[in-house]
Each structure stands twice: as structure tokens, then as C-alpha cells.
Motif scaffolding. Structure first.
Motif, PDB file in Angstrom:
ATOM      1  N   VAL A   1      37.874  43.252  33.885  1.00 17.07           N
ATOM      2  CA  VAL A   1      38.040  42.528  32.445  1.00 17.07           C
ATOM      3  C   VAL A   1      37.752  42.821  31.817  1.00 17.07           C
ATOM      4  N   ALA A   2      38.706  42.618  30.464  1.00  9.61           N
ATOM      5  CA  ALA A   2      39.399  43.360  29.060  1.00  9.61           C
ATOM      6  C   ALA A   2      39.602  42.126  28.173  1.00  9.61           C
ATOM      7  N   GLU A   3      38.906  42.773  27.107  1.00 11.29           N
ATOM      8  CA  GLU A   3      39.229  41.879  26.004  1.00 11.29           C
ATOM      9  C   GLU A   3      40.445  41.354  26.291  1.00 11.29           C
ATOM     10  N   GLY A   4      40.687  39.923  25.862  1.00 10.05           N
ATOM     11  CA  GLY A   4      42.348  39.319  26.025  1.00 10.05           C
ATOM     12  C   GLY A   4      42.981  38.631  26.977  1.00 10.05           C
ATOM     13  N   LEU A   5      41.717  39.158  28.368  1.00  6.32           N
ATOM     14  CA  LEU A   5      42.523  38.707  29.521  1.00  6.32           C
ATOM     15  C   LEU A   5      42.504  37.350  29.926  1.00  6.32           C
ATOM     16  N   ARG A   6      43.541  36.110  30.580  1.00  5.59           N
ATOM     17  CA  ARG A   6      42.967  34.963  30.392  1.00  5.59           C
ATOM     18  C   ARG A   6      43.285  34.550  31.794  1.00  5.59           C
ATOM     19  N   ILE A   7      42.138  34.223  32.238  1.00  7.95           N
ATOM     20  CA  ILE A   7      41.381  34.072  33.231  1.00  7.95           C
ATOM     21  C   ILE A   7      41.136  32.918  34.260  1.00  7.95           C
ATOM     22  N   GLY A   8      41.940  31.601  35.106  1.00 11.41           N
ATOM     23  CA  GLY A   8      41.851  30.872  34.826  1.00 11.41           C
ATOM     24  C   GLY A   8      40.300  30.321  36.220  1.00 11.41           C
ATOM     25  N   LEU A   9      39.578  29.638  36.189  1.00 11.98           N
ATOM     26  CA  LEU A   9      38.050  29.321  36.789  1.00 11.98           C
ATOM     27  C   LEU A   9      38.659  28.108  37.562  1.00 11.98           C
ATOM     28  N   LEU A  10      38.575  28.125  38.670  1.00  7.95           N
ATOM     29  CA  LEU A  10      38.332  26.814  40.435  1.00  7.95           C
ATOM     30  C   LEU A  10      36.897  27.137  41.011  1.00  7.95           C
ATOM     31  N   GLY A  11      36.281  25.904  40.016  1.00  8.77           N
ATOM     32  CA  GLY A  11      34.767  26.052  41.190  1.00  8.77           C
ATOM     33  C   GLY A  11      34.830  24.646  41.880  1.00  8.77           C
ATOM     34  N   GLY A  12      33.785  24.933  42.750  1.00 11.34           N
ATOM     35  CA  GLY A  12      33.586  24.309  44.067  1.00 11.34           C
ATOM     36  C   GLY A  12      33.173  24.615  45.223  1.00 11.34           C
ATOM     37  N   SER A  13      32.868  23.871  45.835  1.00 14.02           N
ATOM     38  CA  SER A  13      32.051  24.117  47.385  1.00 14.02           C
ATOM     39  C   SER A  13      33.315  25.216  48.236  1.00 14.02           C
ATOM     40  N   PHE A  14      34.448  24.339  47.987  1.00 19.03           N
ATOM     41  CA  PHE A  14      35.423  25.164  49.076  1.00 19.03           C
ATOM     42  C   PHE A  14      34.906  25.496  50.570  1.00 19.03           C
ATOM     43  N   ASP A  15      34.612  24.068  50.819  1.00 23.79           N
ATOM     44  CA  ASP A  15      33.993  23.589  52.494  1.00 23.79           C
ATOM     45  C   ASP A  15      34.829  22.678  52.843  1.00 23.79           C
ATOM     46  N   PRO A  16      36.264  24.036  53.469  1.00 19.41           N
ATOM     47  CA  PRO A  16      35.944  24.849  53.220  1.00 19.41           C
ATOM     48  C   PRO A  16      37.398  25.277  52.410  1.00 19.41           C
TER      49      PRO A  16
END
Length: 206
Positions: free
Chosen positions: A15-30
Motif C-alpha cells: 500500500v502506498a500513496e496513489g496506488l489504485r486497488i480494485g476490491l472484489l468481495g464475496g464468499s468465494f465459495d468456491p
């Protein structure tokens, strides 16, 4: 967990200033190839630095999943890329709902530009998520079209309320990405596994 405790949660990756991070949420089942497809499309189209797979302890809209540790192992075995980071950070944050998770992540890592990712199949039910409008107000949302829900970008309440943009902008902002549409889903895989198990049992009967 108290909000002040979020400060002590270690990041799952760089993690650092200006990083672009996508968040993919879920149960991942599977976890499955559809998750990879959404991540790969977003990484390439948006120039993301990383995608975090937020493996939830439990999805309030679904039944009880397999054990979290089992789902984490499966997801990590599948991810196969240093730019896709599988994490249980929701468990460590003590959050259950996406709105709370996003707020906690932005407070903990204020220099990171987070972007919420999901397949168009999830866009259909996004208005059922707790405080979905608060999520949209906090970070841009990017949807990758998937089979069976390609029209969701036009009919979903999120799209009707905020419209669909061609480029990422300040929230609320909804961008829909197209590409080769991968059909795999966790629900279908679970049903397939249950069917195979039932067939195996029947084959053992006299």
C-alpha cells in the motif's frame, strides 16, 4: 471491533500513496475462473496496481459457506498472480457488510484509490446490499459484463440512479467493462458438486 482498532490491521499487500486497488468481495465459495476474469479485465482496462479478493467470513444474502480457511486456500491456489491478493481482512476488521468494509479500508489506507469490482450478475442484486447508496457514494464501481446479465447495466437500480460512465470518475461513478464473457459462477459450481456427490451416493446403492 472499534473503529480505532482499524489502525492496527496490517495491509494484505503493498500500500502506498496513489496506488489504485480494485476490491472484489464475496464468499468465494468456491473461487472460480469467473473471479479471475473480472480481475484480469479490470487490471488491464483500468491500469490497476492490484486487486484484493476480499474473502468474506459470511455473506448475509447467502447460506453458510465452507470454512473461511478452506475458501482462502482455494482462492490463493487459483489466483496465481502477484497482482491478485487474497485476503481475510474483513475478518480482521470485524466488518460484515460491504459498506462497513469500504469505510474501514478507506480510513485505514487513506492514500489508496480503491475501486469496487463486480460481475454484472452481482449488479442485478446490488440494490439488496445494506446501504448500497453509501457504497456508491464512497468509491467508483466497475462492473464486468457476464453471461445472463448483460442487460443489468441498463436495468439495475444503481445504473438507473447514477447512469453509466465511460471512464472512472469521482463517486458515485459506475463504469461497465465488456470483453470475453466468462460463464462460471460459484452457485453453479456448488450445484454441480452437490449433483456429483448425490450421483456418487446413488451409484453405491444396490
Amino acid at each position: 471491533m472499534r473503529g480505532s482498532a482499524h489502525h492496527w490491521v496490517a495491509p494484505p499487500g503493498p500500500v502506498a500513496e496513489g496506488l489504485r486497488i480494485g476490491l472484489l468481495g464475496g464468499s468465494f465459495d468456491p473461487a472460480h475462473a469467473g473471479h479471475l476474469h473480472v480481475s484480469d479485465v479490470a487490471l488491464k482496462a483500468l491500469g490497476l496496481d492490484y486487486v484484493w479478493w476480499l474473502v468474506s467470513p459470511g455473506n448475509p444474502l447467502k447460506g453458510a459457506p465452507d470454512a473461511l480457511e478452506t475458501r482462502l486456500i482455494r482462492a490463493r491456489n487459483l489466483a496465481g498472480s502477484p497482482r491478485i491478493i487474497v485476503t481475510d481482512i474483513e475478518r480482521r476488521l470485524g466488518t460484515r457488510y460491504t459498506a462497513d468494509t469500504v469505510a474501514a479500508l478507506q480510513k485505514r489506507f487513506p492514500g489508496v484509490a480503491f475501486i469496487w469490482l463486480m460481475g454484472s450478475d452481482n449488479l442485478v442484486q446490488f440494490s439488496r446490499w445494506r446501504r448500497w447508496q453509501a457504497i456508491a457514494a464512497r468509491l467508483p464501481i466497475v462492473v464486468v459484463r457476464r453471461p445472463g446479465s448483460v442487460l443489468a447495466s441498463l436495468s439495475a437500480p444503481l445504473a438507473r440512479r447514477y447512469g453509466v460512465s465511460r471512464r472512472l470518475g469521482s463517486p458515485p461513478s459506475l463504469v461497465v467493462l465488456d470483453g470475453r464473457r466468462h460463464p462460471e459462477s460459484s452457485t453453479a459450481l456448488r450445484e454441480q458438486a452437490l449433483g456429483a456427490a448425490a450421483e456418487a451416493v446413488l451409484n453405491l446403492l444396490p
